[in-house]
Design a protein around this motif. Structure first.
Motif, PDB file in Angstrom:
ATOM      1  N   PRO A  90      22.793 -14.196  31.804  1.00 58.43           N
ATOM      2  CA  PRO A  90      23.877 -12.922  31.960  1.00 58.43           C
ATOM      3  C   PRO A  90      23.179 -11.678  31.404  1.00 58.43           C
ATOM      4  CG  PRO A  90      24.966 -14.852  30.926  1.00 58.43           C
ATOM      5  CD  PRO A  90      23.434 -15.004  30.820  1.00 58.43           C
ATOM      6  N   ALA A  91      23.414 -10.604  32.050  1.00 53.97           N
ATOM      7  CA  ALA A  91      22.630  -9.395  31.426  1.00 53.97           C
ATOM      8  C   ALA A  91      23.132  -8.906  30.125  1.00 53.97           C
ATOM      9  CB  ALA A  91      22.991  -8.293  32.405  1.00 53.97           C
ATOM     10  N   TYR A  92      24.494  -9.189  29.759  1.00 59.82           N
ATOM     11  CA  TYR A  92      25.080  -8.793  28.318  1.00 59.82           C
ATOM     12  C   TYR A  92      24.364  -9.663  27.501  1.00 59.82           C
ATOM     13  CZ  TYR A  92      28.674 -12.573  29.653  1.00 59.82           C
ATOM     14  OH  TYR A  92      28.996 -13.854  30.064  1.00 59.82           O
ATOM     15  N   VAL A  93      23.950 -10.729  27.618  1.00 53.63           N
ATOM     16  CA  VAL A  93      23.436 -11.844  26.783  1.00 53.63           C
ATOM     17  C   VAL A  93      21.957 -11.240  26.528  1.00 53.63           C
ATOM     18  CG1 VAL A  93      22.418 -14.199  26.379  1.00 53.63           C
ATOM     19  CG2 VAL A  93      24.655 -13.999  27.361  1.00 53.63           C
ATOM     20  N   THR A  94      21.301 -10.924  27.487  1.00 47.62           N
ATOM     21  CA  THR A  94      19.865 -10.300  27.480  1.00 47.62           C
ATOM     22  C   THR A  94      20.107  -9.051  26.406  1.00 47.62           C
ATOM     23  OG1 THR A  94      19.198 -10.922  29.495  1.00 47.62           O
ATOM     24  CG2 THR A  94      18.060  -9.129  28.395  1.00 47.62           C
ATOM     25  N   ALA A 199      29.251  -3.407  38.940  1.00 47.92           N
ATOM     26  CA  ALA A 199      30.350  -4.307  38.470  1.00 47.92           C
ATOM     27  C   ALA A 199      30.139  -4.802  37.159  1.00 47.92           C
ATOM     28  CB  ALA A 199      30.208  -5.804  39.423  1.00 47.92           C
ATOM     29  N   ASP A 200      29.103  -4.502  36.445  1.00 46.84           N
ATOM     30  CA  ASP A 200      28.993  -4.689  35.050  1.00 46.84           C
ATOM     31  C   ASP A 200      29.947  -4.049  34.054  1.00 46.84           C
ATOM     32  OD1 ASP A 200      27.120  -5.765  32.653  1.00 46.84           O
ATOM     33  OD2 ASP A 200      27.310  -3.667  32.316  1.00 46.84           O
ATOM     34  N   TYR A 201      30.408  -4.799  33.020  1.00 50.12           N
ATOM     35  CA  TYR A 201      31.174  -4.287  31.912  1.00 50.12           C
ATOM     36  C   TYR A 201      30.493  -4.630  30.635  1.00 50.12           C
ATOM     37  CZ  TYR A 201      35.105  -3.427  28.448  1.00 50.12           C
ATOM     38  OH  TYR A 201      35.718  -3.137  27.531  1.00 50.12           O
ATOM     39  N   GLY A 202      30.009  -5.635  30.459  1.00 53.93           N
ATOM     40  CA  GLY A 202      29.385  -6.121  29.178  1.00 53.93           C
ATOM     41  C   GLY A 202      28.159  -5.281  28.567  1.00 53.93           C
ATOM     42  N   VAL A 203      27.057  -4.929  29.326  1.00 53.03           N
ATOM     43  CA  VAL A 203      26.253  -3.981  29.126  1.00 53.03           C
ATOM     44  C   VAL A 203      26.737  -2.701  28.668  1.00 53.03           C
ATOM     45  CG1 VAL A 203      23.833  -3.354  29.543  1.00 53.03           C
ATOM     46  CG2 VAL A 203      24.587  -5.534  30.015  1.00 53.03           C
TER      47      VAL A 203
END
Length: 536
Positions: A90-94, A199-203
């Protein structure tokens, strides 16, 4: 029944569009203030980020696809599946992993200052638009790589061989034969990657970037105005619709290119063998995305785990994992049942109304989670205000019903695509034979279709399960009390600067994400073997 199911799954998106009918002075004042202050920044940052990510995914995905399809060098077979590994991250994990390692107090800058006697910040700030573009590029390039590789694998070696026999040099063959063939696939893959960015929110939330998604949550949570948030969400939805149109247009062009070149096959064509410096360059171009998008982030997260296992929340980890697994399993089962019903209804009577309902349901996957949540709570709030005794608001916000509904709106499309692919391999003659033997509609579906659709159903359920495990925006807002998932906890721990503790749930999400990546790699290898056998 099909129309009712489609309406339930499309209602949040329709409610967002209908928010402009609820125009009032309060929401108008909020939008005017935001337009005069922060809205231009939201738009500029979003456009800037998408442009940077678009360039990044093309710069990494296209060379990798060309190298593994057109050329031959040691390790090429391994790189074919290794280049897919960032899909599991997941992009937010990166983002958490790179921040933990590269920030001012991270181990790299601490080591550089101690070793060379330096002071102050030595590396650019990770939490920035550039840092987000870095993270997204290395997380999303497999979309471009996959589609470009599929487009090139069919005909590029044969057509490049024909161009070589006509005297064209290698650079000319690449620029005038291979890349024009892959152009629609590159456009489609880039559009898919950019839809994930929107659509991303975490990053964006973790890096403090003022994107449209952040603006939607600010209008909703900070200003406590759902109508204004929904009206902002329509602008984000419009951007997604444009990207979706570009992706579908590119896919149509891709099918045309594939059919137009279908007669150019030749079993004599072979990939070009690379030697010397070209071979080393190929290794670098293929290895760099894998290192930056998967190997290094995993190593960065393993570092705090290896340093001190005792500080990790092992007891609470089991609760978080159970919540994630439970929500994923429930949603996957319901999504497969809904997808089966939709696909069967369209197969049994492919009327324009039923096909249109299925297409509307399939659009849900392109809608950002923030838009879905806002669109859900608008009609729920209206029903609760009109009939307070109904308790609809409590069911949606206090139980997992609302969360599962949001998951289904977004991820039924994944199961539906798998189910429609399975139905495409079931001959209609089986239906006619079963009806001639006296079987009714439900009997045909249960006794004829279901046994033949088990693999497609399992594949769809697995993909939905993994998507639910990694989903963040809707889960943050709609989760009931004491229902934290791995994704939510990883986000909370990272925002509290407890990145060492965030490594445990983050790595669990990566392990889960590896399952569909391995299945995808296996499918691609099987397709390649089938193509080789047919050519022989």
């Amino acid at each position: 029944m099909l129309v009712l199911l489609a309406f339930v799954l499309v209602l949040p998106v329709l409610a967002v569009g209908a928010s402009w009918l609820q125009w009032n002075e309060v929401s108008a004042q909020i939008l005017r203030e935001m337009a005069a202050t922060v809205l231009p920044e939201y738009l500029w940052v979003t456009v800037k980020l998408t442009l940077m990510v678009g360039v990044g995914v093309i710069a990494m995905g296209v060379p990798a696809a060309v190298l593994v399809t057109v050329f031959d060098f040691p390790g090429r077979r391994s790189f074919e599946w290794l280049l897919l590994l960032p899909l599991a991250m997941p992009a937010y994990v990166t983002a958490y992993a790179y921040t933990d390692f590269l920030q001012f107090s991270g181990p790299l800058q601490v080591w550089l200052r101690a070793t060379f006697g330096l002071e102050g910040r030595l590396l650019p700030e990770v939490r920035s638009v550039g840092g987000a573009a870095w993270v997204f590029s290395f997380s999303m390039y497999p979309y471009v790589y996959l589609l470009a590789r599929a487009a090139l694998a069919e005909r590029a070696p044969q057509l490049m061989e024909a161009a070589r026999l006509l005297g064209a040099s290698l650079p000319r063959r690449l620029m005038e034969v291979a890349l024009p063939m892959a152009r629609p696939a590159i456009a489609a893959g880039t559009a898919l990657a950019l839809m994930e960015v929107l659509a991303d929110y975490g990053v964006s939330a973790y890096f403090g970037i003022q994107t449209f998604t952040a603006g939607i949550y600010k209008a909703w949570l900070s200003m406590d105005n759902r109508v204004a948030a929904a009206q902002l969400a329509t602008l984000l939805l419009a951007l997604v619709v444009v990207l979706l149109w570009l992706e579908q247009r590119a896919q149509r062009r891709l099918r045309f290119v594939g059919s137009a070149t279908a007669r150019a096959s030749s079993s004599e064509a072979r990939p070009i063998v690379l030697t010397g410096g070209r071979r080393a360059l190929a290794w670098v171009l293929c290895l760099l995305p894998v290192l930056m998008g998967f190997v290094l982030p995993v190593a960065f997260m393993l570092r705090p785990l290896a340093a001190d296992w005792s500080v990790l929340p092992w007891d609470r980890f089991l609760v978080w994992a159970w919540n994630s697994i439970r929500l994923g399993a429930i949603t996957a089962a319901l999504a497969v049942l809904a997808a089966w019903f939709i696909a069967y209804s369209v197969r049994r009577a492919p009327t324009p109304l039923r096909r249109g309902a299925a297409q509307l349901v399939a659009l849900g996957y392109a809608v950002p989670g923030a838009v879905i949540v806002v669109g859900m709570l608008l009609p729920v709030g209206w029903v609760q205000a009109r009939w307070p005794e109904s308790g609809v608001g409590g069911w949606i916000t206090v139980t997992i019903v609302g969360l599962v509904w949001a998951y289904l709106v977004r991820f039924v499309a994944v199961a539906l695509q798998s189910m429609q692919s399975g139905y495409a391999r079931v001959p209609r003659s089986l239906d006619e034979s079963a009806r001639m033997l006296g079987a009714g509609g439900l009997s045909v579906a249960a006794r004829v279709h279901w046994p033949l659709l088990r693999r497609a159903s399992m594949a769809g359920a697995l993909l939905v399960f993994v998507d639910v495990m990694k989903e963040l925006p809707a889960t943050i807002v709609l989760r009931p009390f004491n229902t934290d998932t791995l994704a939510v906890v990883a986000n909370q721990l990272a925002r509290d600067e407890r990145l060492g503790e965030a490594a445990l749930p983050s790595l669990a999400l990566v392990l889960v994400g590896l399952v569909p990546v391995m299945l995808l790699s296996r499918t691609l290898r099987s397709s390649a073997r089938g193509a080789s056998a047919s050519a022989a």
